[in-house]
Design a protein around this motif. Structure first.
Motif, mmCIF file in Angstrom:
data_model
loop_
_atom_site.group_PDB
_atom_site.id
_atom_site.type_symbol
_atom_site.label_atom_id
_atom_site.label_comp_id
_atom_site.label_asym_id
_atom_site.label_seq_id
_atom_site.Cartn_x
_atom_site.Cartn_y
_atom_site.Cartn_z
ATOM 1 N N VAL A 159 44.606 25.724 40.711
ATOM 2 C CA VAL A 159 44.585 25.903 39.258
ATOM 3 C C VAL A 159 44.280 27.363 38.926
ATOM 4 O O VAL A 159 43.551 28.044 39.650
ATOM 5 N N GLU A 160 44.893 27.867 37.849
ATOM 6 C CA GLU A 160 44.636 29.210 37.342
ATOM 7 C C GLU A 160 44.334 29.095 35.844
ATOM 8 O O GLU A 160 44.777 28.149 35.191
ATOM 9 N N ALA A 161 43.616 30.068 35.297
ATOM 10 C CA ALA A 161 43.177 29.965 33.903
ATOM 11 C C ALA A 161 43.994 30.816 32.940
ATOM 12 O O ALA A 161 43.994 30.554 31.736
ATOM 13 N N ALA A 162 44.710 31.831 33.441
ATOM 14 C CA ALA A 162 45.341 32.811 32.548
ATOM 15 C C ALA A 162 46.431 32.199 31.676
ATOM 16 O O ALA A 162 46.629 32.615 30.535
ATOM 17 N N ALA A 172 50.421 33.664 36.244
ATOM 18 C CA ALA A 172 49.641 32.523 36.734
ATOM 19 C C ALA A 172 50.548 31.421 37.254
ATOM 20 O O ALA A 172 50.242 30.752 38.254
ATOM 21 N N ARG A 173 51.688 31.231 36.608
ATOM 22 C CA ARG A 173 52.610 30.183 37.059
ATOM 23 C C ARG A 173 53.235 30.550 38.408
ATOM 24 O O ARG A 173 53.527 29.666 39.223
ATOM 25 N N PHE A 174 53.439 31.839 38.640
ATOM 26 C CA PHE A 174 53.876 32.285 39.972
ATOM 27 C C PHE A 174 52.781 32.011 41.008
ATOM 28 O O PHE A 174 53.039 31.449 42.072
ATOM 29 N N ILE A 175 51.557 32.419 40.689
ATOM 30 C CA ILE A 175 50.448 32.313 41.645
ATOM 31 C C ILE A 175 50.185 30.857 42.016
ATOM 32 O O ILE A 175 49.977 30.534 43.193
ATOM 33 N N VAL A 176 50.193 29.961 41.030
ATOM 34 C CA VAL A 176 49.946 28.544 41.303
ATOM 35 C C VAL A 176 50.970 28.008 42.293
ATOM 36 O O VAL A 176 50.626 27.332 43.267
ATOM 37 N N ARG A 177 52.226 28.315 42.079
ATOM 38 C CA ARG A 177 53.259 27.779 42.975
ATOM 39 C C ARG A 177 53.145 28.350 44.385
ATOM 40 O O ARG A 177 53.303 27.624 45.371
ATOM 41 N N VAL A 178 52.866 29.640 44.501
ATOM 42 C CA VAL A 178 52.749 30.234 45.837
ATOM 43 C C VAL A 178 51.536 29.664 46.562
ATOM 44 O O VAL A 178 51.601 29.342 47.762
ATOM 45 N N ALA A 222 51.240 23.233 33.847
ATOM 46 C CA ALA A 222 49.958 22.900 33.216
ATOM 47 C C ALA A 222 48.791 23.480 34.003
ATOM 48 O O ALA A 222 47.828 24.003 33.419
ATOM 49 N N ARG A 223 48.857 23.392 35.324
ATOM 50 C CA ARG A 223 47.741 23.885 36.155
ATOM 51 C C ARG A 223 47.562 25.396 36.042
ATOM 52 O O ARG A 223 46.463 25.914 36.221
ATOM 53 N N ALA A 224 48.631 26.123 35.715
ATOM 54 C CA ALA A 224 48.525 27.565 35.504
ATOM 55 C C ALA A 224 47.785 27.881 34.214
ATOM 56 O O ALA A 224 47.354 29.019 33.997
ATOM 57 N N SER A 225 47.627 26.874 33.347
ATOM 58 C CA SER A 225 46.870 27.043 32.096
ATOM 59 C C SER A 225 45.499 26.379 32.174
ATOM 60 O O SER A 225 44.865 26.120 31.152
ATOM 61 N N GLY A 226 45.045 26.054 33.379
ATOM 62 C CA GLY A 226 43.699 25.515 33.564
ATOM 63 C C GLY A 226 43.588 24.012 33.424
ATOM 64 O O GLY A 226 42.474 23.475 33.421
ATOM 65 N N VAL A 227 44.725 23.292 33.284
ATOM 66 C CA VAL A 227 44.684 21.825 33.182
ATOM 67 C C VAL A 227 44.530 21.256 34.587
ATOM 68 O O VAL A 227 45.400 21.425 35.435
#
Length: 282
Positions: free
Chosen positions: A190-193, A198-204, A163-168
């Motif tokens: 959090v990431e907006a893309a 984005a899901r990779f970036i959030v976790r790293v 969810a956070r990778a989608s800006g939630v």
């Protein structure tokens, strides 16, 4: 006895299940775990989060055809599992929790070992962040793939890094702090893309935040007992326990009936919440 069962709901995040259950029982019993026990729970939880995110990173890289990243991240995951074994004696189902506290302490030598190995992992994680941001072959398989907008994520009930990778902007550690998170605030990642990249970036980036939290908790570890006494029989009542598992909100409902056995335990894992988005996006 229930702790050993509930820890095995998930082999990757056994500690957070035990933590959610313990917090629920302690709430019903009117007992609070000592500050040192709360700090050790947080320490193990964040090590577990690093372990889970490395595992996800490796499996996702493998599915994208990037087996080198899979092997690297799983090699580094071994370092985290070694640390968990040095603290708890176990590599998978850590069994660190007790009702009212924890079983294991962390001495100065262990703290130094954790900090030393995390410094090595910090450099490795910077490299992974660079890879997922810049490797063109990798980006062809992640950028713009599986895009989920913020409104979609909210409607589909996605939780955690998905969810956070989608800006939630949702993280139980922040919106409803529990245990030692009250004294050690978490910085939201959090990431907006909303795509696979984005899901990779959030976790790293969450791995990097876990490094910061672990260092902070080791530098400010309170002295004191590891366990508070919990009555064997719990008066009739109901309780809800919410925690932030590596994959999102983990929800426990507990009902006691005055005996030493629970009337009901209901567990809702974050995977259940995220499966709807998998079906939709696939």
């Amino acid at each position: 006895q229930n702790l050993y069962l509930l820890e095995r709901i998930c082999g990757i995040c056994s500690h957070i299940h035990a933590t959610a259950y313990c917090q629920g029982v302690e709430q019903l019993a009117g007992v609070q775990a000592p500050p040192r026990a709360q700090a050790i729970r947080l320490l193990v939880a964040e090590l577990e989060r690093i372990h889970s995110h490395y595992l996800w990173l490796g499996v996702a890289a493998h599915e994208a055809g990037f087996d080198t990243l899979f092997m690297y991240s799983w090699r580094d995951r071994e370092t985290v599992m070694d640390l968990l074994e040095s603290i708890t004696g176990n590599r998978v189902n850590y069994s660190a929790n007790l009702l009212g506290g924890v079983k294991c302490d962390v001495n100065t030598q262990q703290a130094d070992e954790i900090l030393s190995k995390l410094e090595f992992l910090r450099e490795r994680t910077r490299h992974y962040l660079d890879v997922v941001n810049s490797d063109m072959l990798f980006l062809q398989r992640t950028r713009g793939v599986g895009v989920m907008s913020r409104s979609q994520a909210e409607v589909l009930g996605a939780v955690g890094p998905t969810a956070r990778a989608s800006g939630v902007r949702r993280d139980i550690r922040i919106e409803a702090p529990y245990g030692a998170y009250v004294d050690h605030p978490v910085k939201l990642v959090v990431e907006a893309a909303g795509d696979l990249e984005a899901r990779f970036i959030v976790r790293v980036r969450e791995i990097q935040e876990s490094f910061r939290l672990i260092r902070e908790i080791l530098e400010t570890m309170p002295e004191g007992e590891l366990e508070a006494r919990v009555p064997r029989r719990i008066k009739p009542a109901e309780a809800i326990s919410r925690v932030e598992a590596p994959r999102g909100e983990l929800f426990y409902f507990l009902k006691s009936n005055g005996t030493e056995k629970p009337e009901r335990i209901r567990v809702r894992t974050p995977t259940i919440c995220n499966m709807t988005s998998v079906v939709k996006l696939a």
